[in-house]
Design a protein around this motif. Structure first.
Motif, PDB file in Angstrom:
ATOM      1  N   LEU A 189      49.884  28.962   4.089  1.00 28.63           N
ATOM      2  CA  LEU A 189      49.763  30.409   4.250  1.00 28.63           C
ATOM      3  C   LEU A 189      48.922  30.746   5.469  1.00 28.63           C
ATOM      4  CD1 LEU A 189      50.138  33.333   3.326  1.00 28.63           C
ATOM      5  CD2 LEU A 189      48.228  32.990   1.720  1.00 28.63           C
ATOM      6  N   GLY A 190      47.840  29.993   5.674  1.00 31.11           N
ATOM      7  CA  GLY A 190      47.003  30.232   6.839  1.00 31.11           C
ATOM      8  C   GLY A 190      47.750  30.043   8.140  1.00 31.11           C
ATOM      9  N   PHE A 191      48.617  29.027   8.189  1.00 33.75           N
ATOM     10  CA  PHE A 191      49.389  28.778   9.404  1.00 33.75           C
ATOM     11  C   PHE A 191      50.391  29.908   9.646  1.00 33.75           C
ATOM     12  CE2 PHE A 191      52.721  26.277  11.795  1.00 33.75           C
ATOM     13  CZ  PHE A 191      51.956  26.102  12.942  1.00 33.75           C
ATOM     14  N   LEU A 192      50.999  30.398   8.577  1.00 35.33           N
ATOM     15  CA  LEU A 192      51.879  31.558   8.705  1.00 35.33           C
ATOM     16  C   LEU A 192      51.107  32.759   9.245  1.00 35.33           C
ATOM     17  CD1 LEU A 192      54.305  33.432   8.251  1.00 35.33           C
ATOM     18  CD2 LEU A 192      53.713  33.492   5.821  1.00 35.33           C
ATOM     19  N   LEU A 193      49.918  33.014   8.698  1.00 36.14           N
ATOM     20  CA  LEU A 193      49.117  34.142   9.158  1.00 36.14           C
ATOM     21  C   LEU A 193      48.693  33.964  10.615  1.00 36.14           C
ATOM     22  CD1 LEU A 193      46.862  34.764   6.025  1.00 36.14           C
ATOM     23  CD2 LEU A 193      48.845  36.086   6.774  1.00 36.14           C
ATOM     24  N   ALA A 194      48.453  32.723  11.007  1.00 39.32           N
ATOM     25  CA  ALA A 194      48.099  32.466  12.405  1.00 39.32           C
ATOM     26  C   ALA A 194      49.216  32.893  13.342  1.00 39.32           C
ATOM     27  CB  ALA A 194      47.792  30.983  12.599  1.00 39.32           C
ATOM     28  N   THR A 195      50.456  32.601  12.949  1.00 43.52           N
ATOM     29  CA  THR A 195      51.581  32.995  13.807  1.00 43.52           C
ATOM     30  C   THR A 195      51.790  34.502  13.794  1.00 43.52           C
ATOM     31  OG1 THR A 195      53.237  32.649  12.043  1.00 43.52           O
ATOM     32  CG2 THR A 195      52.709  30.768  13.455  1.00 43.52           C
ATOM     33  N   ALA A 196      51.497  35.137  12.654  1.00 41.24           N
ATOM     34  CA  ALA A 196      51.583  36.600  12.598  1.00 41.24           C
ATOM     35  C   ALA A 196      50.526  37.227  13.495  1.00 41.24           C
ATOM     36  CB  ALA A 196      51.422  37.086  11.158  1.00 41.24           C
ATOM     37  N   GLY A 197      49.326  36.604  13.505  1.00 40.93           N
ATOM     38  CA  GLY A 197      48.281  37.091  14.381  1.00 40.93           C
ATOM     39  C   GLY A 197      48.609  36.876  15.847  1.00 40.93           C
ATOM     40  N   ARG A 198      49.221  35.750  16.143  1.00 38.30           N
ATOM     41  CA  ARG A 198      49.522  35.407  17.534  1.00 38.30           C
ATOM     42  C   ARG A 198      50.692  36.214  18.091  1.00 38.30           C
ATOM     43  NH1 ARG A 198      50.991  34.956  21.855  1.00 38.30           N
ATOM     44  NH2 ARG A 198      51.047  33.186  23.291  1.00 38.30           N
ATOM     45  N   TYR A 199      51.758  36.379  17.312  1.00 33.58           N
ATOM     46  CA  TYR A 199      52.984  36.995  17.828  1.00 33.58           C
ATOM     47  C   TYR A 199      53.222  38.420  17.328  1.00 33.58           C
ATOM     48  CZ  TYR A 199      53.902  32.269  19.422  1.00 33.58           C
ATOM     49  OH  TYR A 199      53.797  31.057  20.050  1.00 33.58           O
ATOM     50  N   GLY A 200      52.435  38.859  16.347  1.00 33.34           N
ATOM     51  CA  GLY A 200      52.555  40.229  15.889  1.00 33.34           C
ATOM     52  C   GLY A 200      53.729  40.460  14.954  1.00 33.34           C
ATOM     53  N   ASP A 201      53.813  41.672  14.437  1.00 36.00           N
ATOM     54  CA  ASP A 201      54.847  42.028  13.466  1.00 36.00           C
ATOM     55  C   ASP A 201      56.258  41.840  14.014  1.00 36.00           C
ATOM     56  OD1 ASP A 201      52.808  42.728  11.766  1.00 36.00           O
ATOM     57  OD2 ASP A 201      52.929  44.874  12.201  1.00 36.00           O
ATOM     58  N   ASP A 202      56.412  42.033  15.307  1.00 37.06           N
ATOM     59  CA  ASP A 202      57.753  41.982  15.894  1.00 37.06           C
ATOM     60  C   ASP A 202      58.143  40.602  16.399  1.00 37.06           C
ATOM     61  OD1 ASP A 202      58.031  44.741  15.490  1.00 37.06           O
ATOM     62  OD2 ASP A 202      57.081  45.204  17.419  1.00 37.06           O
ATOM     63  N   GLY A 203      57.178  39.649  16.391  1.00 37.99           N
ATOM     64  CA  GLY A 203      57.486  38.373  17.016  1.00 37.99           C
ATOM     65  C   GLY A 203      57.375  37.129  16.163  1.00 37.99           C
ATOM     66  N   TRP A 204      56.678  37.208  15.028  1.00 30.68           N
ATOM     67  CA  TRP A 204      56.425  35.973  14.294  1.00 30.68           C
ATOM     68  C   TRP A 204      57.688  35.404  13.656  1.00 30.68           C
ATOM     69  CZ3 TRP A 204      57.384  35.043   9.187  1.00 30.68           C
ATOM     70  CH2 TRP A 204      57.516  36.135   8.322  1.00 30.68           C
ATOM     71  N   GLN A 205      58.607  36.259  13.223  1.00 28.35           N
ATOM     72  CA  GLN A 205      59.825  35.736  12.600  1.00 28.35           C
ATOM     73  C   GLN A 205      60.698  35.017  13.626  1.00 28.35           C
ATOM     74  OE1 GLN A 205      61.868  38.155   9.629  1.00 28.35           O
ATOM     75  NE2 GLN A 205      60.192  39.634   9.694  1.00 28.35           N
ATOM     76  N   ASP A 206      60.776  35.569  14.832  1.00 28.13           N
ATOM     77  CA  ASP A 206      61.530  34.904  15.893  1.00 28.13           C
ATOM     78  C   ASP A 206      60.903  33.555  16.223  1.00 28.13           C
ATOM     79  OD1 ASP A 206      63.637  34.956  17.993  1.00 28.13           O
ATOM     80  OD2 ASP A 206      61.892  34.943  19.345  1.00 28.13           O
ATOM     81  N   TYR A 207      59.561  33.501  16.205  1.00 29.21           N
ATOM     82  CA  TYR A 207      58.880  32.230  16.468  1.00 29.21           C
ATOM     83  C   TYR A 207      59.263  31.184  15.420  1.00 29.21           C
ATOM     84  CZ  TYR A 207      55.308  28.681  16.927  1.00 29.21           C
ATOM     85  OH  TYR A 207      54.670  27.459  17.068  1.00 29.21           O
ATOM     86  N   TRP A 208      59.286  31.586  14.149  1.00 30.88           N
ATOM     87  CA  TRP A 208      59.617  30.624  13.100  1.00 30.88           C
ATOM     88  C   TRP A 208      61.078  30.191  13.163  1.00 30.88           C
ATOM     89  CZ3 TRP A 208      56.949  27.576   9.930  1.00 30.88           C
ATOM     90  CH2 TRP A 208      55.572  27.797   9.826  1.00 30.88           C
ATOM     91  N   LYS A 209      61.955  31.040  13.625  1.00 30.88           N
ATOM     92  CA  LYS A 209      63.343  30.626  13.843  1.00 30.88           C
ATOM     93  C   LYS A 209      63.395  29.498  14.871  1.00 30.88           C
ATOM     94  CE  LYS A 209      65.409  35.159  12.812  1.00 30.88           C
ATOM     95  NZ  LYS A 209      66.119  36.328  13.395  1.00 30.88           N
ATOM     96  N   LYS A 210      62.601  29.646  15.927  1.00 29.12           N
ATOM     97  CA  LYS A 210      62.558  28.610  16.960  1.00 29.12           C
ATOM     98  C   LYS A 210      61.897  27.337  16.448  1.00 29.12           C
ATOM     99  CE  LYS A 210      62.389  31.986  20.741  1.00 29.12           C
ATOM    100  NZ  LYS A 210      61.540  32.584  21.810  1.00 29.12           N
ATOM    101  N   LEU A 211      60.852  27.498  15.633  1.00 28.89           N
ATOM    102  CA  LEU A 211      60.177  26.334  15.075  1.00 28.89           C
ATOM    103  C   LEU A 211      61.108  25.572  14.135  1.00 28.89           C
ATOM    104  CD1 LEU A 211      57.308  25.190  15.435  1.00 28.89           C
ATOM    105  CD2 LEU A 211      56.664  26.375  13.328  1.00 28.89           C
ATOM    106  N   LYS A 212      61.883  26.321  13.361  1.00 31.06           N
ATOM    107  CA  LYS A 212      62.846  25.679  12.467  1.00 31.06           C
ATOM    108  C   LYS A 212      63.912  24.937  13.277  1.00 31.06           C
ATOM    109  CE  LYS A 212      66.064  26.474   8.657  1.00 31.06           C
ATOM    110  NZ  LYS A 212      66.688  27.466   7.753  1.00 31.06           N
ATOM    111  N   ALA A 213      64.404  25.585  14.339  1.00 29.51           N
ATOM    112  CA  ALA A 213      65.401  24.948  15.198  1.00 29.51           C
ATOM    113  C   ALA A 213      64.846  23.697  15.868  1.00 29.51           C
ATOM    114  CB  ALA A 213      65.893  25.928  16.254  1.00 29.51           C
TER     115      ALA A 213
END
Length: 363
Positions: A187-211
């Motif tokens: 959960l902390g790592f997820l929150l870190a990406t939300a903090g880093r990329y913001g509401d509009d960017g964290w989901q796109d980041y995780w799509k790339k991480l999954k890929a």
């Protein structure tokens, strides 16, 4: 700061610890502040709580109270049990709720307000409930990606140092992380990406991480000791992932528990991938030994206890005058600019973030 924890290395030490850690004694303060005359104060905690018996005996000597520790699984599981029993708690003090789950505890009215003695030595920014003092800050830790130094040295490949690095082709299929729905570091790592990329960017980041081949497992123990190639447990299990979500304090643990102790930690920390975690303790509403609970909260922010934590729970003290042990400073990493998310924003978005993350990553 289990999993919870913990708090990084916290989870490595989690298996150690007795349920009763100090000799029984009659409380000299037992008749005050609504406390019972019992000489025992019960601390409910996640599995990663650990303190030196000598330190807890000192608490008994000073107050007359014995500390009984009731461990209850990881941080989320322990908190859920207290919510289910609120008003008739299983103990007097709860330790281990962190800033990712704090709103859940406060919204459920688990704690009685108490301003611990010594709180003036704790930085104001860590006192997230300083208006009401329902919880007391006890420790901080940083959730970060750790890397296997040998793996990268053998391949003459620089280890990743940022979130952006983790989605580069050269790090494909190298990272293992924990499930954000079931694990505190996940959960902390997820929150870190939300903090880093913001509401509009964290989901796109995780799509790339999954890929890029990120692997997700249920919890820290599986990720670090089974899938990570850089830990002692990982080597035994033949883990093949040289990157893992753990803690900035994990390298000192690798040194402390290695025989013989190496001159240099075998693992490193990607310092640009971190999320700051703060753990709190609170006096449970309906506590049978309120006086003992207050005394214990005072003790948790005492210099003696704070200086005992680093090599037991592998977390950082919150009081300004506490000194860190040499092994911790030599092999640990200071994170200058960790990602943070305001508690109010976590409270407002946590459930939806986890739901969206699960849909994106686990399907």
């Amino acid at each position: 700061m289990s999993t919870t924890k913990k708090l990084a290395a916290t989870a490595i030490a989690a298996a150690v610890g007795a349920s009763t850690l100090a000799a029984c004694g009659e409380s000299k303060d037992s008749a005050t502040d609504g406390g019972s005359k019992s000489g025992t104060v019960t601390l409910v905690s996640h599995d990663s709580f650990l303190a030196s018996p000598a330190v807890l005996k000192e608490f008994t000597k000073e107050t007359g109270f014995t500390v009984k520790v009731l461990k209850s699984g990881d941080a989320g599981a322990a908190l859920n049990q207290e919510i289910l029993t609120k008003g008739s708690p299983r103990g007097d003090v709860f330790f281990g709720v962190d800033n990712t789950l704090l709103s859940r505890a406060l919204d459920n009215g688990l704690f009685t307000s108490y301003e611990a003695q010594g709180l003036d030595r704790v930085a104001a920014e860590l006192q997230l409930d300083r208006e009401q003092h329902r919880v007391t800050p006890v420790d901080t830790g940083d959730i970060c990606v750790n890397y296997d130094k040998k793996y990268f040295a053998d391949r003459k490949l620089a280890p990743p140092q940022s979130f952006d690095d983790l989605i580069k082709p050269e790090y494909k299929n190298l990272l293992v992380t924990e499930n954000a729905a079931t694990s505190s570091p996940g959960l902390g790592f997820l929150l870190a990406t939300a903090g880093r990329y913001g509401d509009d960017g964290w989901q796109d980041y995780w799509k790339k991480l999954k890929a890029n081949g990120v692997e997700v497992v249920d919890g820290w123990e599986q990720a670090y000791n089974e899938r990570f190639s850089g830990s002692a447990g990982g080597k035994k299990a033949k883990g093949d992932r040289p990157l893992v979500v753990s803690y900035a304090s994990s390298p000192p643990v690798e040194v402390l528990y290695s025989e013989p102790q190496p001159q240099e930690a075998p693992t490193g920390v990607s310092t640009g991938t971190c999320f700051r975690q703060t753990e709190f303790a609170g006096l449970l509403k309906g506590a049978k030994n309120e006086a003992g609970g207050k005394a214990l909260l005072d003790f948790l922010v005492s210099k003696k206890f704070q200086e005992d934590m680093p090599l037991n729970m592998f977390v950082n003290p919150v009081v300004k005058d506490a000194q860190l042990p040499e092994l911790f400073t030599k092999h640990g990493v200071v994170i200058e600019k960790p990602e943070t998310v305001a508690p109010e924003k976590i409270a407002e978005n946590r459930e939806q973030w986890v739901k969206s993350w699960s849909s994106l990553v686990l399907k």
